[in-house]
Design a protein around this motif. Sequence first.
Motif, PDB file in Angstrom:
ATOM      1  N   TYR A   1       0.838  -1.206   0.000  1.00  9.22           N
ATOM      2  CA  TYR A   1       0.000   0.000   0.000  1.00  9.22           C
ATOM      3  C   TYR A   1       0.872   1.255   0.000  1.00  9.22           C
ATOM      4  O   TYR A   1       1.748   1.406   0.846  1.00  9.22           O
ATOM      5  N   LYS A   2       0.587   2.184  -0.919  1.00  7.29           N
ATOM      6  CA  LYS A   2       1.357   3.430  -1.050  1.00  7.29           C
ATOM      7  C   LYS A   2       0.609   4.597  -0.387  1.00  7.29           C
ATOM      8  O   LYS A   2      -0.573   4.488  -0.075  1.00  7.29           O
TER       9      LYS A   2
ATOM     10  N   GLY B   1      -8.085  10.241 -11.505  1.00  7.63           N
ATOM     11  CA  GLY B   1      -6.659  10.514 -11.694  1.00  7.63           C
ATOM     12  C   GLY B   1      -6.318  11.962 -11.979  1.00  7.63           C
ATOM     13  O   GLY B   1      -5.144  12.327 -12.070  1.00  7.63           O
ATOM     14  N   GLU B   2      -7.337  12.834 -12.123  1.00 10.86           N
ATOM     15  CA  GLU B   2      -7.071  14.253 -12.419  1.00 10.86           C
ATOM     16  C   GLU B   2      -6.392  14.965 -11.263  1.00 10.86           C
ATOM     17  O   GLU B   2      -5.570  15.852 -11.468  1.00 10.86           O
ATOM     18  N   LYS B   3      -6.799  14.619 -10.045  1.00  6.93           N
ATOM     19  CA  LYS B   3      -6.212  15.231  -8.854  1.00  6.93           C
ATOM     20  C   LYS B   3      -5.252  14.221  -8.234  1.00  6.93           C
ATOM     21  O   LYS B   3      -5.623  13.068  -8.016  1.00  6.93           O
ATOM     22  N   LYS B   4      -4.024  14.669  -7.982  1.00  9.89           N
ATOM     23  CA  LYS B   4      -3.014  13.762  -7.432  1.00  9.89           C
ATOM     24  C   LYS B   4      -2.397  14.380  -6.191  1.00  9.89           C
ATOM     25  O   LYS B   4      -2.266  15.591  -6.094  1.00  9.89           O
ATOM     26  N   GLY B   5      -1.983  13.529  -5.259  1.00 11.44           N
ATOM     27  CA  GLY B   5      -1.293  14.020  -4.075  1.00 11.44           C
ATOM     28  C   GLY B   5      -0.777  12.851  -3.269  1.00 11.44           C
ATOM     29  O   GLY B   5      -0.843  11.702  -3.718  1.00 11.44           O
ATOM     30  N   THR B   6      -0.256  13.166  -2.087  1.00 10.78           N
ATOM     31  CA  THR B   6       0.092  12.085  -1.174  1.00 10.78           C
ATOM     32  C   THR B   6      -0.518  12.411   0.182  1.00 10.78           C
ATOM     33  O   THR B   6      -0.683  13.579   0.541  1.00 10.78           O
ATOM     34  N   VAL B   7      -0.854  11.366   0.889  1.00 11.68           N
ATOM     35  CA  VAL B   7      -1.394  11.488   2.239  1.00 11.68           C
ATOM     36  C   VAL B   7      -0.464  10.660   3.117  1.00 11.68           C
ATOM     37  O   VAL B   7      -0.478   9.427   3.041  1.00 11.68           O
ATOM     38  N   ALA B   8       0.356  11.352   3.909  1.00 10.53           N
ATOM     39  CA  ALA B   8       1.387  10.647   4.691  1.00 10.53           C
ATOM     40  C   ALA B   8       0.744   9.631   5.631  1.00 10.53           C
ATOM     41  O   ALA B   8      -0.182   9.961   6.371  1.00 10.53           O
ATOM     42  N   GLY B   9       1.206   8.410   5.550  1.00  9.88           N
ATOM     43  CA  GLY B   9       0.705   7.358   6.446  1.00  9.88           C
ATOM     44  C   GLY B   9      -0.537   6.645   5.947  1.00  9.88           C
ATOM     45  O   GLY B   9      -1.001   5.686   6.562  1.00  9.88           O
ATOM     46  N   LYS B  10      -1.087   7.100   4.813  1.00 10.40           N
ATOM     47  CA  LYS B  10      -2.324   6.490   4.295  1.00 10.40           C
ATOM     48  C   LYS B  10      -2.153   5.002   3.994  1.00 10.40           C
ATOM     49  O   LYS B  10      -3.037   4.181   4.292  1.00 10.40           O
ATOM     50  N   GLY B  11      -0.995   4.635   3.419  1.00 16.90           N
ATOM     51  CA  GLY B  11      -0.764   3.233   3.069  1.00 16.90           C
ATOM     52  C   GLY B  11      -0.822   2.329   4.285  1.00 16.90           C
ATOM     53  O   GLY B  11      -1.371   1.222   4.232  1.00 16.90           O
TER      54      GLY B  11
END
Length: 234
Positions: A28-29, A37-47
Amino acid sequence: MRKGTQLYEGKAKKVYRTDDERFFVIEYKDDATAFNGEKKGTVAGKGVVNNRMSNILFRMLESHGVETHFVEELNDRETVVKAVRIVPLEVIVRNVAAGSFSRRFGVEEGMELRRPTLEFCLKDDALGDPMINDSQILALGLADEEELRTMSAVALRVNDLLKDYFSGIGVRLIDFKIELGRYEGRIVLADEISPDTCRFWDAETNRKLDKDRFRRDLGEVEEVYREMLERVSR
Ligand code: UDP
């Protein structure tokens, strides 16, 4: 179990072969996408949250007789699962109107539905995951009648079990999406069950505790993912 070569990389997970062809390893990332897929980002700890929460829920569902792909959690982000072949359909169950349902039918978000609804979408990003009905699924050979009956029954049973489970931890299950796979001739619950794939509202305040915080830029995304993991871990 040894992790082998990468088989597939999706938007939020990677899938690896293992030295045993009956099993895959999922990783899990923290990557997040929305609006196809139009909006991209990262959510720390989501994986970590999605891995651990999915596994807790899969174990709960297994204890009630629902077969899932879950085999063994390896660590915070990685889990051994049965090597299912995913049926290219997303199965959505709703208890309360929200999101695309509210938009499509012009009903207020938060309206209680008189009974749960069941929807199928074709899993195809290039086509924008269009809604598909039973006769279209059968005509295209995406599933046979028995599989379709099984998938519908599993989805509604999972809804009943999840609704009860979440109500016990002060959370309203608004809607969710599941994916199913074929394994040794059976239909098995696969993919994940997490704040990425469900709408969760706090039972007292209706505060959103799911990916809508990312989709709609509501802030405190990391915090609510962590809070949901804490609630299911208690
Ligand atoms: N959902 C999902 N993946 C998708 C589409 C929907 O996990 O590709 C989940 C979504 O998080 C929500 C439910 O399915 O819990 C219903 O989503 P809806 O059809 O309302 O779509 P949206 O408003 O996200 O476009």
